[in-house]
Scaffold this motif. Sequence first.
Motif, PDB file in Angstrom:
ATOM      1  N   VAL A 105     -11.494   8.621  -5.972  1.00 27.02           N
ATOM      2  CA  VAL A 105     -10.159   8.044  -6.133  1.00 27.02           C
ATOM      3  C   VAL A 105      -9.402   8.133  -4.806  1.00 27.02           C
ATOM      4  O   VAL A 105      -9.426   9.171  -4.124  1.00 27.02           O
ATOM      5  CB  VAL A 105      -9.361   8.773  -7.234  1.00 27.02           C
ATOM      6  N   TYR A 106      -8.746   7.038  -4.462  1.00 33.28           N
ATOM      7  CA  TYR A 106      -7.868   6.972  -3.288  1.00 33.28           C
ATOM      8  C   TYR A 106      -6.501   6.488  -3.759  1.00 33.28           C
ATOM      9  O   TYR A 106      -6.400   5.666  -4.676  1.00 33.28           O
ATOM     10  CB  TYR A 106      -8.424   5.991  -2.250  1.00 33.28           C
ATOM     11  N   TYR A 107      -5.455   6.987  -3.104  1.00 34.40           N
ATOM     12  CA  TYR A 107      -4.101   6.594  -3.490  1.00 34.40           C
ATOM     13  C   TYR A 107      -3.369   5.917  -2.332  1.00 34.40           C
ATOM     14  O   TYR A 107      -3.557   6.263  -1.158  1.00 34.40           O
ATOM     15  CB  TYR A 107      -3.278   7.813  -3.918  1.00 34.40           C
ATOM     16  N   ILE A 108      -2.527   4.966  -2.713  1.00 31.16           N
ATOM     17  CA  ILE A 108      -1.554   4.363  -1.796  1.00 31.16           C
ATOM     18  C   ILE A 108      -0.175   4.625  -2.390  1.00 31.16           C
ATOM     19  O   ILE A 108       0.065   4.334  -3.564  1.00 31.16           O
ATOM     20  CB  ILE A 108      -1.771   2.847  -1.647  1.00 31.16           C
ATOM     21  N   ARG A 109       0.720   5.183  -1.588  1.00 36.13           N
ATOM     22  CA  ARG A 109       2.080   5.469  -2.046  1.00 36.13           C
ATOM     23  C   ARG A 109       3.073   4.672  -1.205  1.00 36.13           C
ATOM     24  O   ARG A 109       3.143   4.829   0.001  1.00 36.13           O
ATOM     25  CB  ARG A 109       2.388   6.967  -1.929  1.00 36.13           C
ATOM     26  N   ILE A 110       3.823   3.807  -1.875  1.00 37.43           N
ATOM     27  CA  ILE A 110       4.856   3.015  -1.213  1.00 37.43           C
ATOM     28  C   ILE A 110       6.211   3.624  -1.534  1.00 37.43           C
ATOM     29  O   ILE A 110       6.556   3.832  -2.706  1.00 37.43           O
ATOM     30  CB  ILE A 110       4.806   1.543  -1.671  1.00 37.43           C
ATOM     31  N   ASP A 111       6.974   3.936  -0.504  1.00 36.05           N
ATOM     32  CA  ASP A 111       8.304   4.529  -0.668  1.00 36.05           C
ATOM     33  C   ASP A 111       9.321   3.396  -0.779  1.00 36.05           C
ATOM     34  O   ASP A 111       9.696   2.780   0.224  1.00 36.05           O
ATOM     35  CB  ASP A 111       8.622   5.426   0.525  1.00 36.05           C
ATOM     36  N   ASN A 112       9.765   3.110  -2.002  1.00 34.85           N
ATOM     37  CA  ASN A 112      10.680   1.990  -2.226  1.00 34.85           C
ATOM     38  C   ASN A 112      11.984   2.122  -1.449  1.00 34.85           C
ATOM     39  O   ASN A 112      12.560   1.116  -1.030  1.00 34.85           O
ATOM     40  CB  ASN A 112      10.989   1.862  -3.721  1.00 34.85           C
ATOM     41  N   GLU A 113      12.465   3.338  -1.287  1.00 36.88           N
ATOM     42  CA  GLU A 113      13.760   3.546  -0.632  1.00 36.88           C
ATOM     43  C   GLU A 113      13.718   3.176   0.846  1.00 36.88           C
ATOM     44  O   GLU A 113      14.762   2.997   1.469  1.00 36.88           O
ATOM     45  CB  GLU A 113      14.205   4.999  -0.803  1.00 36.88           C
ATOM     46  N   LYS A 114      12.510   3.069   1.406  1.00 35.47           N
ATOM     47  CA  LYS A 114      12.372   2.713   2.813  1.00 35.47           C
ATOM     48  C   LYS A 114      12.059   1.234   3.024  1.00 35.47           C
ATOM     49  O   LYS A 114      11.924   0.780   4.160  1.00 35.47           O
ATOM     50  CB  LYS A 114      11.290   3.575   3.463  1.00 35.47           C
ATOM     51  N   LEU A 115      11.951   0.488   1.932  1.00 35.63           N
ATOM     52  CA  LEU A 115      11.668  -0.940   2.033  1.00 35.63           C
ATOM     53  C   LEU A 115      12.954  -1.720   2.262  1.00 35.63           C
ATOM     54  O   LEU A 115      14.008  -1.377   1.728  1.00 35.63           O
ATOM     55  CB  LEU A 115      10.990  -1.450   0.761  1.00 35.63           C
ATOM     56  N   THR A 116      12.863  -2.787   3.018  1.00 35.02           N
ATOM     57  CA  THR A 116      14.012  -3.647   3.249  1.00 35.02           C
ATOM     58  C   THR A 116      14.124  -4.676   2.125  1.00 35.02           C
ATOM     59  O   THR A 116      13.151  -4.944   1.404  1.00 35.02           O
ATOM     60  CB  THR A 116      13.876  -4.392   4.584  1.00 35.02           C
ATOM     61  N   ASP A 117      15.305  -5.259   1.977  1.00 39.90           N
ATOM     62  CA  ASP A 117      15.486  -6.307   0.975  1.00 39.90           C
ATOM     63  C   ASP A 117      14.572  -7.491   1.258  1.00 39.90           C
ATOM     64  O   ASP A 117      14.052  -8.123   0.322  1.00 39.90           O
ATOM     65  CB  ASP A 117      16.946  -6.786   0.964  1.00 39.90           C
TER      66      ASP A 117
END
Length: 236
Positions: A105-117
């Motif tokens: 198993v491999y994970y990808i974590r996207i930090d929504n608070e750091k994404l631009t509109d």
Amino acid sequence: MNIYIDESGSINNHIKNNKYFIIALVRTFDITAVKKAYKRFVSSNYSRLMELDQDKISPKTGRIIKEGSKMFKNGKFKELKGSQFDKEMKQKFVDFFAQKNSFEVYYIRIDNEKLTDKLCDNTARVFNYTLRLALEYFFNERYLPDEDCLLQLDERNEKTESVHFLENYLNTELFMNGTTVGKFIVEYFDSIDNNIVQIADVFANLYYSHMQTGGYNEELNKLKKSGILKGLFTFP
């Protein structure tokens, strides 16, 4: 090489209590063994899974606070959904599959608070771009072998009119920059028809729940010690 992919959460930087979007990649070594293990897990936990899939009613208001019928339809099992599991069932899932040596198993974590509109205006683009970066990282760090790769995803991750985009994108980007000489083939499935995509769904929800509550350190450490949990890529 076969990799099955599913996600938990949503790519959105304006939803409250939605800090992370998680993608799980399950790389199989023995597809037949994984499918047999899936069937054993379902059959040995059938009654409890059905119980967990009932509507959750607020005792104060009598309103439905969590809809059921995600895993069963008319009393018949359809598919595993990690979002319907409680902590005990997630622990059982980890205990059961941590004994297997037929997948990683491999994970990808996207930090929504750091994404631009601007990024969030096209969530499919964020998904594809992050997946490409993660695969590049896993190849470069020698987690994944340099060989042809079949990616199988839940069809919700891609709009019908652009189902071939990800395949062309990965083949162009990762071949041209020298990451891999292997060829990517991308296929989309209704998760009901793909047992291992369902396993990826549960693993994605496990890590998503951990990022929400911090309550699954023991389970994640067990997966690491068993050699199943291999890598994590974070974005941005």
